[in-house]
Design a protein around this motif. Structure first.
Motif, PDB file in Angstrom:
ATOM      1  N   SER A  34       0.828  -1.205   0.000  1.00  0.00           N
ATOM      2  CA  SER A  34       0.000   0.000   0.000  1.00  0.00           C
ATOM      3  C   SER A  34       0.863   1.255   0.000  1.00  0.00           C
ATOM      4  CB  SER A  34      -0.932  -0.015   1.219  1.00  0.00           C
ATOM      5  OG  SER A  34      -1.670   1.162   1.287  1.00  0.00           O
ATOM      6  N   SER A  35       1.921   1.234   0.782  1.00  0.00           N
ATOM      7  CA  SER A  35       2.833   2.373   0.849  1.00  0.00           C
ATOM      8  C   SER A  35       3.522   2.605  -0.497  1.00  0.00           C
ATOM      9  CB  SER A  35       3.859   2.126   1.948  1.00  0.00           C
ATOM     10  OG  SER A  35       4.707   3.231   2.089  1.00  0.00           O
ATOM     11  N   LEU A  36       3.978   1.529  -1.129  1.00  0.00           N
ATOM     12  CA  LEU A  36       4.588   1.662  -2.455  1.00  0.00           C
ATOM     13  C   LEU A  36       3.595   2.219  -3.466  1.00  0.00           C
ATOM     14  CD1 LEU A  36       6.650  -1.638  -2.639  1.00  0.00           C
ATOM     15  CD2 LEU A  36       7.558   0.691  -2.543  1.00  0.00           C
ATOM     16  N   ARG A  37       2.359   1.729  -3.402  1.00  0.00           N
ATOM     17  CA  ARG A  37       1.331   2.232  -4.322  1.00  0.00           C
ATOM     18  C   ARG A  37       1.113   3.730  -4.147  1.00  0.00           C
ATOM     19  NH1 ARG A  37      -3.376  -2.330  -3.572  1.00  0.00           N
ATOM     20  NH2 ARG A  37      -2.596  -3.811  -5.121  1.00  0.00           N
ATOM     21  N   ASP A  38       1.181   4.203  -2.885  1.00  0.00           N
ATOM     22  CA  ASP A  38       0.982   5.631  -2.626  1.00  0.00           C
ATOM     23  C   ASP A  38       1.944   6.495  -3.424  1.00  0.00           C
ATOM     24  OD1 ASP A  38      -1.147   5.392  -0.911  1.00  0.00           O
ATOM     25  OD2 ASP A  38       0.040   5.651   0.923  1.00  0.00           O
ATOM     26  N   PHE A  63       4.192   5.054  -6.215  1.00  0.00           N
ATOM     27  CA  PHE A  63       4.335   4.581  -7.592  1.00  0.00           C
ATOM     28  C   PHE A  63       3.102   4.799  -8.456  1.00  0.00           C
ATOM     29  CE2 PHE A  63       7.692   1.194  -6.286  1.00  0.00           C
ATOM     30  CZ  PHE A  63       8.626   2.192  -6.120  1.00  0.00           C
ATOM     31  N   GLU A  64       1.918   4.826  -7.856  1.00  0.00           N
ATOM     32  CA  GLU A  64       0.713   5.055  -8.649  1.00  0.00           C
ATOM     33  C   GLU A  64       0.395   6.538  -8.812  1.00  0.00           C
ATOM     34  OE1 GLU A  64      -2.334   2.520  -6.978  1.00  0.00           O
ATOM     35  OE2 GLU A  64      -1.467   0.745  -7.924  1.00  0.00           O
ATOM     36  N   ARG A  65       1.130   7.403  -8.121  1.00  0.00           N
ATOM     37  CA  ARG A  65       0.933   8.854  -8.243  1.00  0.00           C
ATOM     38  C   ARG A  65       1.886   9.487  -9.238  1.00  0.00           C
ATOM     39  NH1 ARG A  65      -2.419  10.278  -4.014  1.00  0.00           N
ATOM     40  NH2 ARG A  65      -2.149   9.060  -2.119  1.00  0.00           N
ATOM     41  N   VAL A  66       3.020   8.831  -9.493  1.00  0.00           N
ATOM     42  CA  VAL A  66       4.041   9.402 -10.376  1.00  0.00           C
ATOM     43  C   VAL A  66       3.866   8.826 -11.783  1.00  0.00           C
ATOM     44  CG1 VAL A  66       6.512   9.694 -10.787  1.00  0.00           C
ATOM     45  CG2 VAL A  66       5.635   9.651  -8.437  1.00  0.00           C
ATOM     46  N   LEU A  98       7.757  16.309  -9.923  1.00  0.00           N
ATOM     47  CA  LEU A  98       7.027  15.258  -9.221  1.00  0.00           C
ATOM     48  C   LEU A  98       5.854  15.830  -8.443  1.00  0.00           C
ATOM     49  CD1 LEU A  98      10.080  13.236  -7.871  1.00  0.00           C
ATOM     50  CD2 LEU A  98       8.655  12.742  -9.871  1.00  0.00           C
ATOM     51  N   PRO A  99       4.826  15.008  -8.198  1.00  0.00           N
ATOM     52  CA  PRO A  99       3.691  15.465  -7.391  1.00  0.00           C
ATOM     53  C   PRO A  99       4.162  15.931  -6.010  1.00  0.00           C
ATOM     54  CG  PRO A  99       3.189  13.370  -8.438  1.00  0.00           C
ATOM     55  CD  PRO A  99       4.650  13.639  -8.682  1.00  0.00           C
ATOM     56  N   GLU A 100       3.533  16.957  -5.506  1.00  0.00           N
ATOM     57  CA  GLU A 100       3.932  17.564  -4.230  1.00  0.00           C
ATOM     58  C   GLU A 100       3.937  16.554  -3.089  1.00  0.00           C
ATOM     59  OE1 GLU A 100       5.727  20.495  -2.396  1.00  0.00           O
ATOM     60  OE2 GLU A 100       4.976  20.750  -4.429  1.00  0.00           O
ATOM     61  N   ASP A 101       2.919  15.675  -3.028  1.00  0.00           N
ATOM     62  CA  ASP A 101       2.873  14.719  -1.924  1.00  0.00           C
ATOM     63  C   ASP A 101       4.010  13.697  -1.997  1.00  0.00           C
ATOM     64  OD1 ASP A 101       1.566  13.686  -4.190  1.00  0.00           O
ATOM     65  OD2 ASP A 101       0.285  12.382  -3.005  1.00  0.00           O
ATOM     66  N   VAL A 102       4.528  13.456  -3.169  1.00  0.00           N
ATOM     67  CA  VAL A 102       5.689  12.575  -3.298  1.00  0.00           C
ATOM     68  C   VAL A 102       6.940  13.321  -2.850  1.00  0.00           C
ATOM     69  CG1 VAL A 102       7.139  11.313  -4.943  1.00  0.00           C
ATOM     70  CG2 VAL A 102       4.645  11.161  -5.092  1.00  0.00           C
ATOM     71  N   LEU A 103       7.095  14.555  -3.293  1.00  0.00           N
ATOM     72  CA  LEU A 103       8.240  15.365  -2.875  1.00  0.00           C
ATOM     73  C   LEU A 103       8.261  15.574  -1.361  1.00  0.00           C
ATOM     74  CD1 LEU A 103       8.528  18.080  -5.641  1.00  0.00           C
ATOM     75  CD2 LEU A 103      10.118  16.216  -5.157  1.00  0.00           C
ATOM     76  N   ASP A 104       7.078  15.723  -0.764  1.00  0.00           N
ATOM     77  CA  ASP A 104       6.991  15.909   0.689  1.00  0.00           C
ATOM     78  C   ASP A 104       7.668  14.761   1.438  1.00  0.00           C
ATOM     79  OD1 ASP A 104       5.631  18.269   0.331  1.00  0.00           O
ATOM     80  OD2 ASP A 104       3.660  17.431   0.833  1.00  0.00           O
TER      81      ASP A 104
END
Length: 152
Positions: free
Chosen positions: A116-120, A122-125, A135-141
């Motif tokens: 689930s954590s990986l999906r958070d 890998f599925e956003r980028v 990159l999406p802000e939540d990924v950069l965070d």
């Protein structure tokens, strides 16, 4: 999770394809040279990506490879699954298919939480994000915590 050379090379090849401004197909030879990917290995990766519907090939003098869909519609997770299979596997099985005795049963939710954590991420980028370098802000965070950068 271990990122394989196959997944890394696949993502690098797709960044090259998506970054092309002329929109034309790019040869495997050019992709390999630009990203220093061994030709035979790249051919195998491109075949996996074609089977997954991520890329298409065009034959002929101006032939090569291009994305089969918009780069916004292809995620890092899609690419990893296409070339390496499930994001998380235990002995080659998906986490929900693994069975344990009572003492070790607590491991299954750990593997499912890890997936689930990986999906958070890998599925956003998307490939478009990678090609643009934004990159999406939540990924950069997730990279702002010093602990994220510590090898352990």
């Amino acid at each position: 999770m271990r990122v394989t050379a196959k997944s890394d090379y696949a993502l690098r090849a797709l960044i090259e394809i998506a970054s092309r401004t002329d929109e034309g197909p790019v040869s495997a030879e050019e992709l390999g040279k630009r990203q220093d990917i061994p030709h035979g290995f790249l051919q195998s990766i491109l075949a996996d990506l074609r089977r997954a519907g991520v890329v298409v090939s065009q034959r002929g003098q101006s032939g090569g490879w291009r994305l089969a869909m918009a780069p916004d519609d292809v995620t890092v997770a899609d690419v990893i699954r296409a070339v390496d299979g499930p994001l998380v596997s235990v002995y080659g099985l998906r986490p929900e298919a693994v069975t344990y005795n009572d003492a070790a049963a607590v491991l299954q939710p750990v593997w499912i939480a890890a997936r689930s954590s990986l999906r958070d991420v890998f599925e956003r980028v998307s490939i478009a994000d990678l090609a643009s370098g934004e990159l999406p802000e939540d990924v950069l965070d997730r990279t702002e915590d010093e602990e994220a950068w510590r090898p352990h």
